[in-house]
Write a protein that holds these residues in place. Structure first.
Motif, short mmCIF file in Angstrom:
data_model
loop_
_atom_site.label_atom_id
_atom_site.label_comp_id
_atom_site.label_asym_id
_atom_site.label_seq_id
_atom_site.Cartn_x
_atom_site.Cartn_y
_atom_site.Cartn_z
N MET A 1 0.75 -1.02 0.12
CA MET A 1 0.05 0.18 -0.05
C MET A 1 0.89 1.56 -0.29
N LYS A 2 0.54 2.19 -1.25
CA LYS A 2 1.03 3.36 -0.60
C LYS A 2 1.08 3.76 0.69
N LYS A 3 1.90 5.01 1.21
CA LYS A 3 1.94 6.09 1.43
C LYS A 3 1.48 7.10 1.23
N ARG A 4 0.93 8.19 1.60
CA ARG A 4 0.68 8.93 1.41
C ARG A 4 1.05 10.32 1.71
N ILE A 5 1.20 11.20 1.77
CA ILE A 5 2.38 12.85 1.36
C ILE A 5 1.09 13.56 2.16
N ILE A 6 0.87 14.73 2.51
CA ILE A 6 0.70 16.06 1.71
C ILE A 6 1.78 17.44 2.29
N LEU A 7 2.35 17.86 1.59
CA LEU A 7 2.75 18.80 1.66
C LEU A 7 2.41 19.57 1.10
N VAL A 8 2.56 20.79 2.54
CA VAL A 8 1.91 22.51 2.05
C VAL A 8 2.96 22.92 2.55
N VAL A 9 2.75 24.07 1.56
CA VAL A 9 2.88 25.34 1.36
C VAL A 9 2.64 26.63 0.99
N GLY A 10 2.51 27.73 0.82
CA GLY A 10 1.88 29.53 1.65
C GLY A 10 2.35 30.07 0.93
N THR A 11 4.06 30.26 0.75
CA THR A 11 4.46 31.28 0.39
C THR A 11 5.48 31.24 -0.69
N ARG A 12 6.80 32.62 -0.86
CA ARG A 12 7.37 32.17 -2.04
C ARG A 12 8.75 31.73 -1.10
N PRO A 13 9.21 31.90 0.07
CA PRO A 13 9.91 30.96 0.81
C PRO A 13 10.07 29.66 0.46
N ASN A 14 8.63 29.25 0.97
CA ASN A 14 8.31 27.92 1.03
C ASN A 14 7.88 26.97 -0.25
N PHE A 15 8.03 27.78 -1.32
CA PHE A 15 8.31 27.27 -2.75
C PHE A 15 9.82 27.34 -3.01
N VAL A 16 10.29 27.72 -2.77
CA VAL A 16 11.98 27.67 -2.39
C VAL A 16 12.37 26.59 -2.54
N LYS A 17 11.98 25.93 -1.59
CA LYS A 17 12.49 25.31 -0.60
C LYS A 17 11.75 23.44 -1.06
N VAL A 18 10.48 23.69 -1.72
CA VAL A 18 10.42 22.33 -1.99
C VAL A 18 10.28 22.27 -4.43
N THR A 19 11.10 22.81 -4.80
CA THR A 19 11.15 22.31 -5.84
C THR A 19 11.21 21.04 -6.91
N GLN A 20 11.57 20.28 -5.93
CA GLN A 20 12.27 19.42 -6.02
C GLN A 20 11.54 17.53 -5.82
N PHE A 21 10.71 17.69 -4.77
CA PHE A 21 9.92 16.67 -3.99
C PHE A 21 9.21 16.37 -5.19
N LYS A 22 8.91 16.94 -6.22
CA LYS A 22 7.53 15.88 -7.04
C LYS A 22 8.46 15.03 -7.62
N LYS A 23 9.84 15.25 -8.19
CA LYS A 23 10.57 14.99 -9.24
C LYS A 23 10.96 13.34 -8.35
N ILE A 24 11.22 14.03 -6.93
CA ILE A 24 12.06 12.91 -7.06
C ILE A 24 11.61 11.58 -6.13
N ALA A 25 10.71 12.65 -5.29
CA ALA A 25 9.38 11.91 -5.54
C ALA A 25 8.28 9.97 -5.32
N ASN A 26 8.94 10.47 -6.85
CA ASN A 26 8.77 9.70 -8.39
C ASN A 26 9.36 8.34 -8.50
N LYS A 27 10.46 8.61 -7.48
CA LYS A 27 11.54 7.40 -7.67
C LYS A 27 11.78 6.46 -6.42
N TYR A 28 10.06 6.77 -5.70
CA TYR A 28 9.90 5.73 -4.64
C TYR A 28 8.59 5.83 -4.49
N PRO A 29 8.50 4.64 -5.28
CA PRO A 29 7.16 4.00 -5.71
C PRO A 29 5.88 3.88 -4.34
N GLU A 30 7.01 3.78 -3.92
CA GLU A 30 5.95 3.93 -2.31
C GLU A 30 5.01 4.73 -1.58
#
Length: 365
Positions: A1-30
């Motif tokens: 079963m996949k482990k579900r994660i919610i990543l919450v962002v709200g401001t410009r500094p937040n965006f700069v810190k999460v740019t690679q998350f979806k791309k790298i999460a794709n390497k983890y099929p779980e």
């Protein structure tokens, strides 16, 4: 079963810190990672343009109203609860120290969802800063704390976090700088504002202590008048700061200073190029302290404290109060090659996001 994660962002500094998350999460099929944007910053210059540049795919947009801090936090909690209830995440991730961060942390706690905090353990020890309260409360509620610099390790142990709850992963904001190097270099901003590499001082100011009173604004004008005869100044003016200059009828006086170029907030690529090729940077920002340290650019931070001591102990940052004579002296030292030579802190290598997701994969087993 996949482990579900919610990543919450709200401001410009937040965006700069999460740019690679979806791309790298794709390497983890779980792992199944979704991004929630609260809308705390939502306009063309403070939000949309960053999301477009970074190609960040937002799965849920809360669309909160522009209200007081209490109303904003309450609205986020209510709207985020519905998403959490529907998606049923195994982990909620929040970023940084803004009101969206705290709201997400409270929501996770009240719904009994495990919480992870990216950029955990930073402390200015100044509780007059709203961000400091957000950091403290978010860390207290977090089940796993992702640390950017070594000062965070001890700060978290001081509040009782165990080794199993702390992960020293490095700085995800540096991942963005590394990944988008080519795009940053390709920005035409220097030509657009007619500046040459290494010949200008880049300035940003937005904290209340530095911009919310007439006396504070006059100090900025005085500083610029004193350093402008020998230095070109590029002032990237925050909307809050510009509005303050206008409110106190000082904008005309500011704009007449010789050798001063006033520019609007820039997109990420353009602003990072301005930092990279600045003679030095004068700021009161948190993130810029880290970016200048990584890029090895001298930085003068006009604050009484910093939550990022590695930028001082290891990096190129100098922390000081707003004293025009002392600032001039530091600028003189930099021009004479006497400024301190910083180093890049441990694990600021462009791979922090990978370490975060690897740890999450292990944590959720």
């Amino acid at each position: 079963m996949k482990k579900r994660i919610i990543l919450v962002v709200g401001t410009r500094p937040n965006f700069v810190k999460v740019t690679q998350f979806k791309k790298i999460a794709n390497k983890y099929p779980e792992l199944d990672l979704k991004i929630v944007h609260t809308g705390q910053h939502y306009d063309e210059k403070m939000s949309n343009i960053f999301l477009k540049q970074f190609n960040i795919e937002v799965d849920y947009f809360l669309g909160i109203s522009n209200a007081s801090a209490n109303s904003l936090i309450g609205e986020i909690i209510i709207k985020l609860e519905k998403i959490v209830t529907d998606f049923k995440p195994h982990l909620l991730l929040c970023v940084g120290d803004v009101n969206s961060t705290l709201a997400a942390a409270i929501c996770a706690n009240k719904l009994n969802i495990k919480l992870g905090h990216i950029e955990s353990g930073l402390r200015s020890l100044d509780r007059a800063m709203p961000e400091e309260i957000n950091r403290i409360l978010t860390d207290e509620l977090s089940d796993i704390c992702f640390v950017t610099e070594k000062s965070g390790l001890q700060n978290l142990k001081n509040i009782g976090k165990t080794n199993s709850q702390i992960a020293f992963v490095g700085n995800t904001m540096i991942d963005t700088l590394v990944h988008f190097t080519k795009e940053i270099e390709a920005s035409p901003i220097l030509e657009e504002i007619q500046q040459k590499k290494g010949t200008y001082i880049l300035v940003t100011m937005h904290r209340p202590r530095n911009v919310d009173s007439k006396e504070a604004l006059l100090k900025i004008i005085d500083l610029f008048k004193n350093i402008a005869p020998k230095n070109n100044i590029v002032f990237s003016i925050h909307p809050r700061t510009k509005n303050s200059f206008i409110k106190f009828n000082l904008y005309s006086q500011l704009s007449k200073i010789k050798n001063l170029t006033i520019i609007a907030p820039q997109n990420y690529f353009s602003f990072q190029k301005l930092i990279k090729y600045a003679f030095c940077v004068i700021t009161d920002s948190g993130g810029i302290q880290e970016e200048t340290t990584f890029l090895q650019v001298p930085c003068i931070t006009l604050r009484e404290n910093t939550e990022r001591p590695s930028t001082i102990n290891e990096g190129t940052n100098i922390l000081m109060s707003f004293d025009t004579e002392k600032i001039e002296s530091v600028i003189s030292d930099i021009s004479e090659g006497k400024s301190k030579k910083g180093s890049i802190p441990e694990l600021w290598d462009g791979n922090a996001t990978e370490r975060v997701l690897r740890k999450i994969s292990e944590f959720l087993i």
